[in-house]
Design a protein around this motif. Structure first.
Motif, short mmCIF file in Angstrom:
data_model
loop_
_atom_site.label_atom_id
_atom_site.label_comp_id
_atom_site.label_asym_id
_atom_site.label_seq_id
_atom_site.Cartn_x
_atom_site.Cartn_y
_atom_site.Cartn_z
N GLY A 3 -49.71 187.53 -33.02
CA GLY A 3 -48.34 187.57 -32.54
C GLY A 3 -47.57 186.32 -32.93
O GLY A 3 -46.39 186.40 -33.27
N ARG A 4 -48.22 185.20 -32.86
CA ARG A 4 -47.56 183.95 -33.26
C ARG A 4 -47.36 183.88 -34.76
O ARG A 4 -46.38 183.31 -35.22
N LEU A 28 -51.71 178.20 -44.04
CA LEU A 28 -50.83 177.12 -43.61
C LEU A 28 -50.18 177.45 -42.27
O LEU A 28 -50.14 176.62 -41.36
N ALA A 29 -49.69 178.67 -42.12
CA ALA A 29 -49.06 179.08 -40.86
C ALA A 29 -50.08 179.10 -39.72
O ALA A 29 -49.76 178.70 -38.59
N ALA A 30 -51.30 179.56 -40.00
CA ALA A 30 -52.33 179.58 -38.96
C ALA A 30 -52.70 178.17 -38.53
O ALA A 30 -52.92 177.90 -37.35
N THR A 31 -52.74 177.25 -39.47
CA THR A 31 -53.04 175.85 -39.13
C THR A 31 -51.94 175.24 -38.27
O THR A 31 -52.22 174.57 -37.29
N CYS A 33 -49.86 176.91 -36.29
CA CYS A 33 -49.92 177.56 -34.97
C CYS A 33 -51.06 176.99 -34.14
O CYS A 33 -50.92 176.77 -32.94
N TYR A 34 -52.19 176.78 -34.75
CA TYR A 34 -53.36 176.28 -34.03
C TYR A 34 -53.14 174.82 -33.62
O TYR A 34 -53.55 174.41 -32.54
N TRP A 35 -52.48 174.07 -34.48
CA TRP A 35 -52.26 172.65 -34.22
C TRP A 35 -51.26 172.45 -33.09
O TRP A 35 -51.42 171.58 -32.24
N LEU A 36 -50.21 173.26 -33.07
CA LEU A 36 -49.20 173.13 -32.03
C LEU A 36 -49.63 173.86 -30.81
O LEU A 36 -49.32 173.64 -29.73
#
Length: 36
Positions: A3-4, A28-31, A33-36
């Protein structure tokens, strides 16, 4: 997590037609999202 990832326009619409570019932008987007 999915969803994110859909919040990113580039991922949701599959803006990149090349599979390699799509996978790199997805990672890159998954990283981010996971980081934030």
């Amino acid at each position: 997590m999915f969803g994110r990832l859909k919040e990113f326009r580039r991922i949701a619409t599959r803006y990149d037609r090349n599979a390699k570019n799509f996978m790199s932008s997805l990672c890159l987007a998954a990283t981010v999202c996971y980081w934030l």
